[in-house]
Every structure is written in structure tokens, then in C-alpha cells.
Write a protein that holds these residues in place. Structure first.
Motif, PDB file in Angstrom:
ATOM      1  N   ALA A  67       0.820  -1.215   0.000  1.00 41.46           N
ATOM      2  CA  ALA A  67       0.000   0.000   0.000  1.00 41.46           C
ATOM      3  C   ALA A  67       0.851   1.261   0.000  1.00 41.46           C
ATOM      4  CB  ALA A  67      -0.927   0.009   1.216  1.00 41.46           C
ATOM      5  N   VAL A  68       2.175   1.093  -0.020  1.00 38.81           N
ATOM      6  CA  VAL A  68       3.106   2.221   0.047  1.00 38.81           C
ATOM      7  C   VAL A  68       3.782   2.383  -1.306  1.00 38.81           C
ATOM      8  CG1 VAL A  68       5.117   3.192   1.214  1.00 38.81           C
ATOM      9  CG2 VAL A  68       3.500   1.756   2.491  1.00 38.81           C
ATOM     10  N   TYR A  69       3.612   3.548  -1.905  1.00 35.52           N
ATOM     11  CA  TYR A  69       4.180   3.817  -3.228  1.00 35.52           C
ATOM     12  C   TYR A  69       5.139   4.993  -3.139  1.00 35.52           C
ATOM     13  CZ  TYR A  69       0.591   0.667  -4.925  1.00 35.52           C
ATOM     14  OH  TYR A  69      -0.183  -0.445  -5.138  1.00 35.52           O
ATOM     15  N   TYR A  70       6.308   4.822  -3.729  1.00 36.53           N
ATOM     16  CA  TYR A  70       7.323   5.868  -3.681  1.00 36.53           C
ATOM     17  C   TYR A  70       8.268   5.716  -4.858  1.00 36.53           C
ATOM     18  CZ  TYR A  70      10.297   2.150  -1.706  1.00 36.53           C
ATOM     19  OH  TYR A  70      10.992   0.983  -1.501  1.00 36.53           O
ATOM     20  N   LYS A  71       9.035   6.758  -5.107  1.00 38.06           N
ATOM     21  CA  LYS A  71      10.007   6.734  -6.193  1.00 38.06           C
ATOM     22  C   LYS A  71      11.249   6.002  -5.692  1.00 38.06           C
ATOM     23  CE  LYS A  71       8.191  11.062  -8.038  1.00 38.06           C
ATOM     24  NZ  LYS A  71       8.464  12.477  -8.393  1.00 38.06           N
ATOM     25  N   THR A  96      -2.320  16.620 -13.418  1.00 33.47           N
ATOM     26  CA  THR A  96      -1.880  15.691 -12.377  1.00 33.47           C
ATOM     27  C   THR A  96      -0.637  16.228 -11.681  1.00 33.47           C
ATOM     28  OG1 THR A  96      -0.474  14.466 -13.933  1.00 33.47           O
ATOM     29  CG2 THR A  96      -2.741  13.661 -13.623  1.00 33.47           C
ATOM     30  N   LYS A  97      -0.288  15.591 -10.568  1.00 35.70           N
ATOM     31  CA  LYS A  97       0.932  15.923  -9.829  1.00 35.70           C
ATOM     32  C   LYS A  97       1.526  14.629  -9.270  1.00 35.70           C
ATOM     33  CE  LYS A  97       3.859  18.258  -7.062  1.00 35.70           C
ATOM     34  NZ  LYS A  97       4.812  17.156  -6.806  1.00 35.70           N
ATOM     35  N   SER A  98       2.816  14.409  -9.526  1.00 35.29           N
ATOM     36  CA  SER A  98       3.511  13.245  -8.979  1.00 35.29           C
ATOM     37  C   SER A  98       4.117  13.609  -7.629  1.00 35.29           C
ATOM     38  CB  SER A  98       4.613  12.776  -9.934  1.00 35.29           C
ATOM     39  OG  SER A  98       4.061  12.236 -11.108  1.00 35.29           O
ATOM     40  N   TYR A  99       3.810  12.807  -6.620  1.00 37.93           N
ATOM     41  CA  TYR A  99       4.358  13.019  -5.284  1.00 37.93           C
ATOM     42  C   TYR A  99       5.469  12.002  -5.029  1.00 37.93           C
ATOM     43  CZ  TYR A  99       0.451  16.160  -4.648  1.00 37.93           C
ATOM     44  OH  TYR A  99      -0.428  17.198  -4.799  1.00 37.93           O
ATOM     45  N   ASP A 100       6.177  12.188  -3.936  1.00 39.33           N
ATOM     46  CA  ASP A 100       7.328  11.327  -3.662  1.00 39.33           C
ATOM     47  C   ASP A 100       6.970  10.091  -2.859  1.00 39.33           C
ATOM     48  OD1 ASP A 100       9.801  12.933  -4.702  1.00 39.33           O
ATOM     49  OD2 ASP A 100       8.521  14.392  -3.709  1.00 39.33           O
ATOM     50  N   VAL A 101       5.983  10.212  -1.994  1.00 42.19           N
ATOM     51  CA  VAL A 101       5.489   9.063  -1.229  1.00 42.19           C
ATOM     52  C   VAL A 101       3.977   9.197  -1.105  1.00 42.19           C
ATOM     53  CG1 VAL A 101       5.573   7.765   0.939  1.00 42.19           C
ATOM     54  CG2 VAL A 101       7.629   8.959   0.131  1.00 42.19           C
ATOM     55  N   VAL A 102       3.268   8.121  -1.425  1.00 40.32           N
ATOM     56  CA  VAL A 102       1.818   8.080  -1.232  1.00 40.32           C
ATOM     57  C   VAL A 102       1.473   6.741  -0.581  1.00 40.32           C
ATOM     58  CG1 VAL A 102      -0.461   8.093  -2.309  1.00 40.32           C
ATOM     59  CG2 VAL A 102       1.343   9.566  -3.214  1.00 40.32           C
ATOM     60  N   VAL A 103       0.727   6.805   0.514  1.00 37.64           N
ATOM     61  CA  VAL A 103       0.281   5.603   1.221  1.00 37.64           C
ATOM     62  C   VAL A 103      -1.237   5.540   1.136  1.00 37.64           C
ATOM     63  CG1 VAL A 103       0.270   4.353   3.415  1.00 37.64           C
ATOM     64  CG2 VAL A 103       2.235   5.803   2.812  1.00 37.64           C
ATOM     65  N   TYR A 104      -1.755   4.353   0.812  1.00 34.08           N
ATOM     66  CA  TYR A 104      -3.201   4.166   0.685  1.00 34.08           C
ATOM     67  C   TYR A 104      -3.756   3.414   1.888  1.00 34.08           C
ATOM     68  CZ  TYR A 104      -2.844   5.718  -4.158  1.00 34.08           C
ATOM     69  OH  TYR A 104      -2.632   6.468  -5.283  1.00 34.08           O
ATOM     70  N   ASP A 105      -5.010   3.730   2.248  1.00 37.38           N
ATOM     71  CA  ASP A 105      -5.654   3.028   3.357  1.00 37.38           C
ATOM     72  C   ASP A 105      -6.437   1.826   2.831  1.00 37.38           C
ATOM     73  OD1 ASP A 105      -8.015   4.029   2.257  1.00 37.38           O
ATOM     74  OD2 ASP A 105      -8.224   5.635   3.735  1.00 37.38           O
ATOM     75  N   THR A 106      -7.203   1.190   3.698  1.00 37.89           N
ATOM     76  CA  THR A 106      -7.921  -0.029   3.317  1.00 37.89           C
ATOM     77  C   THR A 106      -9.047   0.238   2.322  1.00 37.89           C
ATOM     78  OG1 THR A 106      -9.338   0.223   5.274  1.00 37.89           O
ATOM     79  CG2 THR A 106      -7.387  -1.179   5.494  1.00 37.89           C
ATOM     80  N   PRO A 110      -5.865   7.738  -0.497  1.00 34.37           N
ATOM     81  CA  PRO A 110      -4.585   8.182   0.071  1.00 34.37           C
ATOM     82  C   PRO A 110      -4.764   8.615   1.529  1.00 34.37           C
ATOM     83  CG  PRO A 110      -4.996   9.233  -2.053  1.00 34.37           C
ATOM     84  CD  PRO A 110      -6.278   8.580  -1.639  1.00 34.37           C
ATOM     85  N   CYS A 111      -3.932   8.068   2.405  1.00 35.16           N
ATOM     86  CA  CYS A 111      -3.959   8.516   3.800  1.00 35.16           C
ATOM     87  C   CYS A 111      -2.701   9.301   4.150  1.00 35.16           C
ATOM     88  CB  CYS A 111      -4.143   7.342   4.758  1.00 35.16           C
ATOM     89  SG  CYS A 111      -2.837   6.100   4.724  1.00 35.16           S
ATOM     90  N   VAL A 112      -1.663   9.201   3.311  1.00 32.48           N
ATOM     91  CA  VAL A 112      -0.426   9.966   3.500  1.00 32.48           C
ATOM     92  C   VAL A 112       0.088  10.402   2.134  1.00 32.48           C
ATOM     93  CG1 VAL A 112       2.032   9.782   4.072  1.00 32.48           C
ATOM     94  CG2 VAL A 112       0.326   8.960   5.692  1.00 32.48           C
TER      95      VAL A 112
END
Length: 300
Positions: A67-71, A96-106, A110-112
Motif C-alpha cells: 500500500a506504500v508507493y514511492y520513487k 496531475t501531480k507526482s508526489y514522492d510518497v503516497v500511502v493508501y488506506d484499506t 490516500p492517507c499519506v
């Protein structure tokens, strides 16, 4: 800060410099030579180890690794192909905008969301640009949330890394002109103090939930076009030659890697504690040891 946290931050920040050097060398080998130190930045990847560090914090906090996505940096065993769309989110003032870290919840929301920025050299040209980017990105994301383009109510974090050198530490701005009196806090400033203030006010004005402001010095000389010591020596030599003065004494010239934080309010511990609380709210049961071990980072 615990010893494990200090070691993890040190490793990530040192990798920031080695990635820049490797990227610059690769660009030059291709015949792409940017002005100053830009080749180390325009090639990309110099902040990826910091993204990986924060991804590890997310997993340690309870988010499943999937659930954790990052470059991810080159050589990262957790690097996944074709995931850029997962850390790229819809925007309001742009597509669109690319972020460096995105965390998804259940729920798959996106939660982070974390944005990373750095500044090394060319301070006078880029200081205002960095502030404008930070404010603009935050406003853009909030409008995207308001319009339902990005679902959920994510925690947002901003990280700013600035090089520690004679120029970024030097006082300046006392003679800046403006049509009206400026905020007294800018009566005399350094580029480092501007970064600290930017991060503090971004959080105070609720553009981001938390910010991490850190300064770090190069482990080796950047060369005659960038190194502030070499540039200052050249200015002194030129002035002495012009006025017929004796040759100036050589300035001390050494480079040693180090890093420091500008305040506890914008420190790594505060930043990651806030992020951890949000992830634990999304994953109260945690992912279990297996998922945490996948990233194999300190604290995971």
C-alpha cells in the motif's frame, strides 16, 4: 532521536549526495552538461533514498508494503515496475501531480502524501521559487480534495533539504527593497533560516500537517563553478590583483559530510511521529511482521 533513526537519516542524506554525483557523471557521459550543479538534479533520483526512508517509516507504522508507493532508488529490492500512476494524483490547477510518497488506506484512498524538495547552490535564483512551489502545490492539492478529485482526508507532509555551506549560512537581505515595510522577521535572514521559517509557516497556516527541514553538507568539493570557498578565493584574488595588493592568504578548504535540523518543530522525529499516528489510525491492526520486514529499513 534514537540511534537507529539517526543512522537511517544519515544513510539517506549521504545517499542524496552520492546520487547527485552519480547522476551528474552519467549526464556528462551523455554529453548533457548543465550549468553549475544542475546536472545532478535534472537527471533525477537524488531524493529517492529519502523517499525510501519515509516509506520504511510508513511500513513500520503499520501500512502494508503493497500500500506504500514511492520513487524507489536504483538497487532498491522493493522497486516495482509501472507504479508511477499510484503516486501520481489528480490536480485542480493542472492535470496531475507526482508526489514522492503516497500511502493508501484499506478503502484505497490516500492517507499519506509527502512532497520532497531540495536546494543546493543557486540560492538567490531558487529560494523564492521553492516557496512558491510549496504554497502552490499545497493549494492545488487542497482544491483537488475539495472537488473530490482526490478522495479521503490525507495527512500531508513537506520535506525541504538545503545544502549547508558558507552561502546558505550567510546573513543577507538587510538591503532588500520593497514598496512597503516587510515582516520584521525578514529584517536579516539566511537562506537556511528562510527554509526553517517556510516550513514552520506552511504548517502553522495548515497547508501541510507536518514539515521536516534539514541541512546537509557535501562530502566532497563541488568544483570551481559551485564551491563557495573556491568562488570566494577567486573574488579575493581578483580584487587583490586589480588593486595591486599582496596575494591573499588561502582560505581553509575542506569538505565533510554532516547534517543537522533547524528546529524540533520541523525535525524528523516530530514529522515521522505525526505521520505514524495517521497511518496507525488507518491500519490499527498493523500489517504483521512479514510486511514490515519487506522494506528491511531501520525501525521496520
Amino acid at each position: 532521536m534514537t540511534p537507529d533513526q539517526h543512522e537511517a537519516v544519515t544513510t539517506a542524506l549521504f545517499a542524496f549526495w552520492t546520487a547527485r554525483s552519480d547522476a551528474a557523471a552519467a549526464q556528462q557521459a551523455k554529453g548533457n552538461v548543465d550549468v553549475g550543479g544542475r546536472s545532478g538534479v535534472t537527471a533525477g533520483g537524488h531524493m529517492d533514498q529519502i523517499a525510501r526512508l519515509l516509506a520504511g517509516v510508513a511500513v513500520a507504522a503499520g501500512a502494508p508494503a503493497e500500500a506504500v508507493y514511492y520513487k524507489a532508488p536504483t538497487g532498491d529490492p522493493n522497486k516495482r515496475d509501472k507504479i508511477a500512476h499510484r503516486y501520481t494524483l489528480p490536480s485542480y490547477f493542472r492535470p496531475t501531480k507526482s508526489y514522492d510518497v503516497v500511502v493508501y488506506d484499506t478503502l484505497g484512498e490516500p492517507c499519506v502524501i509527502v512532497e520532497l524538495k531540495s536546494q543546493s547552490g543557486s540560492y538567490s535564483n531558487n529560494a523564492n521559487n521553492r516557496a512558491e512551489e510549496a504554497i502552490g502545490n499545497a493549494v492545488d492539492l487542497q482544491r483537488a480534495l475539495d472537488e473530490g478529485l482526490v478522495p479521503g482526508d490525507p495527512w500531508t507532509g513537506y520535506v525541504f533539504l538545503i545544502e549547508d555551506d558558507d552561502i546558505s549560512r550567510a546573513s543577507g537581505g538587510a538591503k532588500d527593497s520593497a514598496a512597503f515595510p516587510r515582516d520584521p522577521i525578514f529584517a536579516d535572514w539566511t537562506y537556511q533560516s528562510r527554509v526553517r521559517l517556510l516550513c514552520q509557516r506552511l504548517v502553522e497556516d495548515e497547508h501541510y500537517v507536518a514539515a521536516w527541514a534539514v541541512t546537509t553538507s557535501r562530502p566532497e568539493c563541488a568544483g570551481e563553478k559551485i564551491c563557495p570557498v573556491i568562488l570566494q578565493q577567486a573574488r579575493l584574488d581578483k580584487e587583490a590583483a586589480k588593486k595591486g595588493w599582496p596575494t591573499p592568504e588561502r582560505l581553509p578548504h575542506e569538505h565533510r559530510f554532516d547534517w543537522s535540523e533547524m528546529s524540533q518543530d520541523t525535525g524528523f522525529v516530530q514529522f515521522t511521529a505525526s505521520m505514524t499516528a495517521r497511518i496507525r489510525a488507518a491500519y490499527p491492526q498493523g500489517p504483521g511482521a512479514t510486511a514490515a520486514e519487506q522494506l528491511a529499513l531501520p525501525g521496520a
